[in-house]
Design a protein around this motif. Sequence first.
Motif, PDB file in Angstrom:
ATOM      1  N   LYS A  26      11.586  24.253  41.652  1.00  0.00           N
ATOM      2  CA  LYS A  26      11.038  22.897  41.602  1.00  0.00           C
ATOM      3  C   LYS A  26      10.397  22.620  40.239  1.00  0.00           C
ATOM      4  O   LYS A  26       9.810  23.499  39.630  1.00  0.00           O
ATOM      5  CB  LYS A  26       9.998  22.722  42.704  1.00  0.00           C
ATOM      6  N   GLY A  27      10.522  21.387  39.812  1.00  0.00           N
ATOM      7  CA  GLY A  27       9.822  20.960  38.604  1.00  0.00           C
ATOM      8  C   GLY A  27      10.306  21.576  37.321  1.00  0.00           C
ATOM      9  O   GLY A  27       9.510  21.834  36.406  1.00  0.00           O
ATOM     10  N   TYR A  28      11.614  21.814  37.203  1.00  0.00           N
ATOM     11  CA  TYR A  28      12.149  22.421  35.976  1.00  0.00           C
ATOM     12  C   TYR A  28      12.064  21.448  34.810  1.00  0.00           C
ATOM     13  O   TYR A  28      12.318  20.248  34.943  1.00  0.00           O
ATOM     14  CB  TYR A  28      13.597  22.843  36.185  1.00  0.00           C
ATOM     15  N   GLY A  29      11.717  21.995  33.660  1.00  0.00           N
ATOM     16  CA  GLY A  29      11.644  21.165  32.476  1.00  0.00           C
ATOM     17  C   GLY A  29      11.217  21.967  31.267  1.00  0.00           C
ATOM     18  O   GLY A  29      11.273  23.190  31.253  1.00  0.00           O
ATOM     19  N   VAL A  30      10.774  21.259  30.226  1.00  0.00           N
ATOM     20  CA  VAL A  30      10.369  21.910  28.983  1.00  0.00           C
ATOM     21  C   VAL A  30       9.041  21.320  28.516  1.00  0.00           C
ATOM     22  O   VAL A  30       8.844  20.104  28.522  1.00  0.00           O
ATOM     23  CB  VAL A  30      11.455  21.759  27.894  1.00  0.00           C
ATOM     24  N   LEU A  31       8.124  22.195  28.145  1.00  0.00           N
ATOM     25  CA  LEU A  31       6.822  21.791  27.616  1.00  0.00           C
ATOM     26  C   LEU A  31       6.846  21.898  26.101  1.00  0.00           C
ATOM     27  O   LEU A  31       7.167  22.949  25.546  1.00  0.00           O
ATOM     28  CB  LEU A  31       5.710  22.679  28.182  1.00  0.00           C
ATOM     29  N   LYS A  32       6.491  20.808  25.436  1.00  0.00           N
ATOM     30  CA  LYS A  32       6.401  20.794  23.978  1.00  0.00           C
ATOM     31  C   LYS A  32       4.932  20.701  23.580  1.00  0.00           C
ATOM     32  O   LYS A  32       4.188  19.883  24.093  1.00  0.00           O
ATOM     33  CB  LYS A  32       7.184  19.617  23.402  1.00  0.00           C
ATOM     34  N   GLY A  33       4.520  21.563  22.659  1.00  0.00           N
ATOM     35  CA  GLY A  33       3.138  21.521  22.206  1.00  0.00           C
ATOM     36  C   GLY A  33       2.861  22.655  21.236  1.00  0.00           C
ATOM     37  O   GLY A  33       3.774  23.262  20.673  1.00  0.00           O
ATOM     38  N   ILE A  34       1.579  22.938  21.035  1.00  0.00           N
ATOM     39  CA  ILE A  34       1.192  24.031  20.157  1.00  0.00           C
ATOM     40  C   ILE A  34       0.414  25.075  20.943  1.00  0.00           C
ATOM     41  O   ILE A  34      -0.322  24.746  21.877  1.00  0.00           O
ATOM     42  CB  ILE A  34       0.355  23.555  18.950  1.00  0.00           C
ATOM     43  N   ALA A  35       0.587  26.332  20.592  1.00  0.00           N
ATOM     44  CA  ALA A  35      -0.143  27.420  21.232  1.00  0.00           C
ATOM     45  C   ALA A  35      -1.482  27.610  20.523  1.00  0.00           C
ATOM     46  O   ALA A  35      -1.555  27.551  19.285  1.00  0.00           O
ATOM     47  CB  ALA A  35       0.668  28.708  21.169  1.00  0.00           C
ATOM     48  N   ILE A  36      -2.545  27.816  21.305  1.00  0.00           N
ATOM     49  CA  ILE A  36      -3.864  28.013  20.700  1.00  0.00           C
ATOM     50  C   ILE A  36      -4.510  29.331  21.122  1.00  0.00           C
ATOM     51  O   ILE A  36      -5.538  29.716  20.576  1.00  0.00           O
ATOM     52  CB  ILE A  36      -4.822  26.843  21.021  1.00  0.00           C
ATOM     53  N   ASP A  37      -3.908  30.032  22.081  1.00  0.00           N
ATOM     54  CA  ASP A  37      -4.466  31.308  22.513  1.00  0.00           C
ATOM     55  C   ASP A  37      -3.398  32.098  23.260  1.00  0.00           C
ATOM     56  O   ASP A  37      -2.457  31.523  23.818  1.00  0.00           O
ATOM     57  CB  ASP A  37      -5.675  31.085  23.428  1.00  0.00           C
ATOM     58  N   GLY A  38      -3.537  33.412  23.251  1.00  0.00           N
ATOM     59  CA  GLY A  38      -2.634  34.285  23.982  1.00  0.00           C
ATOM     60  C   GLY A  38      -3.396  35.468  24.531  1.00  0.00           C
ATOM     61  O   GLY A  38      -4.352  35.944  23.910  1.00  0.00           O
TER      62      GLY A  38
END
Length: 231
Positions: free
Chosen positions: A4-16
């Motif tokens: 459910k809810g398949y898609g792609v998130l676009k953004g910047i990473a700020i922590d790992g």
Amino acid sequence: MPIKGYGVLKGIAIDGKDERDNSTPHYQIRMIGEDNTDYRIAVNVMSSSHESEVLYLVDEQYDASSITILPTMSNGFTRITKDNRDIALDYVRGELFDPSKMVPLPHDKSGPDNDLNDKIQKYIEKAIKEKAICYVYGSEWGPENNKPDKIFGFEPGRGVHNVHMNQGNEGRWKGDNGSWQDGGILIQFKDKWVAIFLAFLSQSWCTNEKGHSTESCSHTDVKKREAVPAR
């Protein structure tokens, strides 16, 4: 029934943040999408099946010529349906990479740069430092109103999981099978694209249009089959 809810998130990473002692460890990434919205990306680094290691492949010179639409998209999570399937990922049908080059890696092994947590962290840290645009494929969860995120503490909790191959499953996860709904991470650095692809050893690479296994077929067997035409 596909995930459910398949898609792609676009953004910047700020922590790992890596996880090594958890019974179901993930590499956790905090990303900022649209309007400073927080997301947590939960990347599987160990399988819950009898096969403990996860297949991994990174392409440090990924050919992004066929995905030029991604940089034109707005930040945030974009659902993928039949109408915009041209931006979806499919490890079997999309000719994204050579599956036989995937290698199994443990999630925790002593020493530098030799387990899956180390590998993912290497590229996420570089993306954070350079403020590179990240595209994470998987399924959306949340928002969990009035409930802070259990890893990074932002509220409401929300994010993306299933950041791996989502077809060829049997047993417990068979209901998640589908075509053109695989997960992965693409990072757009200034001078190149880097792609990270993940799959479980228990998944079959011989699947039908519904993503179900047609026979037992490992990632090293794919080249032996007739090539699947590109979309």
